[in-house]
Design an enzyme around this catalytic site. Sequence first.
Site, short mmCIF file in Angstrom:
data_model
loop_
_atom_site.label_atom_id
_atom_site.label_comp_id
_atom_site.label_asym_id
_atom_site.label_seq_id
_atom_site.Cartn_x
_atom_site.Cartn_y
_atom_site.Cartn_z
CB SER A 140 -0.86 0.01 1.26
OG SER A 140 -1.50 1.27 1.43
CE1 TYR A 153 -3.89 -1.83 5.58
CE2 TYR A 153 -3.54 0.46 4.94
CZ TYR A 153 -3.79 -0.86 4.60
OH TYR A 153 -3.95 -1.21 3.28
P1 NDP Z 1 -11.59 -5.86 0.31
O1 NDP Z 1 -12.08 -5.66 1.71
O2 NDP Z 1 -12.53 -5.62 -0.80
O3 NDP Z 1 -10.97 -7.35 0.15
C1 NDP Z 1 -10.17 -7.91 1.15
C2 NDP Z 1 -10.02 -9.39 0.90
O4 NDP Z 1 -9.14 -9.95 1.92
C3 NDP Z 1 -11.34 -10.15 0.99
O5 NDP Z 1 -11.43 -11.10 -0.02
C4 NDP Z 1 -11.26 -10.84 2.35
O6 NDP Z 1 -11.93 -12.10 2.32
C5 NDP Z 1 -9.75 -11.09 2.48
N1 NDP Z 1 -9.40 -11.26 3.89
C6 NDP Z 1 -9.41 -10.30 4.86
N2 NDP Z 1 -9.13 -10.87 6.05
C7 NDP Z 1 -8.96 -12.20 5.82
C8 NDP Z 1 -8.68 -13.30 6.66
N3 NDP Z 1 -8.52 -13.17 8.00
N4 NDP Z 1 -8.58 -14.53 6.11
C9 NDP Z 1 -8.73 -14.69 4.77
N5 NDP Z 1 -8.99 -13.69 3.93
C10 NDP Z 1 -9.13 -12.44 4.45
O7 NDP Z 1 -10.31 -4.91 0.18
P2 NDP Z 1 -9.29 -4.64 -1.04
O8 NDP Z 1 -9.58 -5.50 -2.20
O9 NDP Z 1 -9.24 -3.17 -1.23
O10 NDP Z 1 -7.93 -5.07 -0.35
C11 NDP Z 1 -7.06 -6.04 -0.86
C12 NDP Z 1 -5.65 -5.72 -0.41
O11 NDP Z 1 -5.28 -4.46 -0.94
C13 NDP Z 1 -5.47 -5.61 1.11
O12 NDP Z 1 -4.24 -6.18 1.45
C14 NDP Z 1 -5.44 -4.09 1.34
O13 NDP Z 1 -4.71 -3.76 2.49
C15 NDP Z 1 -4.75 -3.63 0.08
N6 NDP Z 1 -4.94 -2.25 -0.30
C16 NDP Z 1 -6.19 -1.71 -0.47
C17 NDP Z 1 -6.33 -0.40 -0.86
C18 NDP Z 1 -7.66 0.26 -1.00
O14 NDP Z 1 -7.73 1.51 -0.93
N7 NDP Z 1 -8.74 -0.47 -1.25
C19 NDP Z 1 -5.15 0.43 -1.18
C20 NDP Z 1 -3.91 -0.22 -0.91
C21 NDP Z 1 -3.81 -1.51 -0.53
P3 NDP Z 1 -12.95 -12.63 3.46
O15 NDP Z 1 -13.49 -11.42 4.18
O16 NDP Z 1 -13.97 -13.40 2.71
O17 NDP Z 1 -12.09 -13.49 4.32
C1 8X3 Z 2 -5.15 1.65 1.58
C2 8X3 Z 2 -4.81 3.05 1.18
O1 8X3 Z 2 -4.56 5.43 2.07
O2 8X3 Z 2 -6.16 4.01 3.19
O3 8X3 Z 2 -4.02 0.90 1.81
O4 8X3 Z 2 -3.82 3.66 3.49
S1 8X3 Z 2 -4.84 4.07 2.56
#
Ligand code: NDP
Ligand code: 8X3
Length: 252
Positions: A140, A153
């Site tokens: 991120s 985070y």
């Molecule tokens: P979502 O919440 O849409 O997706 C997150 C995914 O992670 C889900 O499929 C969820 O599945 C899975 N997950 C979370 N906790 C667990 C767990 N304990 N066990 C298994 N699976 C888990 O978020 P994003 O798609 O946005 O996030 C994906 C990645 O990208 C993350 O690592 C996030 O930190 C990162 N990210 C996101 C950004 C954003 O602004 N959206 C920006 C930068 C990075 P389930 O709940 O079914 O277990």
């Molecule tokens: C998700 C982007 O700006 O919320 O990783 O940290 S931010």
Amino acid sequence: MNRIVLITGATSGFGKATAIKFASEGFNCIITGRREERLKQLSEELSSRYSVDILPLSFDIRDRKAVQTAIESIPAQWQSINILINNAGLAAGRDYFEEASLDDWDNMIDTNVKGLLYISKLILPFLIAGKNGHIINIGSTAGKEVYEKGNVYCASKHAVDAITKSMRIDLLRHGIKVTGIHPGAAETEFSMVRLKGNEEAAKKVYEGYQALRAEDLADIIYYTTTLPAHVCLNDIVVTCTAQANSFYLNRK
Ligand code: NDP
Ligand code: 8X3
């Protein structure tokens, strides 16, 4: 034979869009997450739409034993995994350090850091055996800069950045590519999770600008895997055009 990709966190957001992208390109996909029903639905949709095979594995990535059991259940014909996409992750809460919850901190460290390590360690023997493996870790911008109320985070994503760099060094002798992808704000379920289901607050995060979409990340992730064997994209920071970094966002 179709190539095989394993995508963690495929029940929503980046992971789901990435599964759709890879399936549409003819990959057989192993998709993981806790929400079994969503995995089942996605499996049915992808296998019927793209004529690929999908193996759904439902487990909590924080639970070391559950991760081990799930990975050990992968049938022999699925073990020749080419690409591992470590995407599962979350932010829990956005609070001042002294006000933040220890449970939230445990959750983020256990998911974003320890979960990523558990699954990587178990999948590595398959990648090493295949001799052309690729690991993609989703970090991120929070892993590049620390912002107010981002505390743990940000720390967990800095850890992902460090783990990515160390993987690249240690796995060099196995010819495994390691790519870190660090997105800025993207409109997925991320903010609903972070803000504990507060829909109004989650919506506000994306107001006044066009945030990244999950499909943008899926395209970028896929692109990194299409380069010639001698080329590895090591580190990618990607934001929407309205965002410069964790601090500057041009909202209208
Ligand atoms: P979502 O919440 O849409 O997706 C997150 C995914 O992670 C889900 O499929 C969820 O599945 C899975 N997950 C979370 N906790 C667990 C767990 N304990 N066990 C298994 N699976 C888990 O978020 P994003 O798609 O946005 O996030 C994906 C990645 O990208 C993350 O690592 C996030 O930190 C990162 N990210 C996101 C950004 C954003 O602004 N959206 C920006 C930068 C990075 P389930 O709940 O079914 O277990
Ligand atoms: C998700 C982007 O700006 O919320 O990783 O940290 S931010």
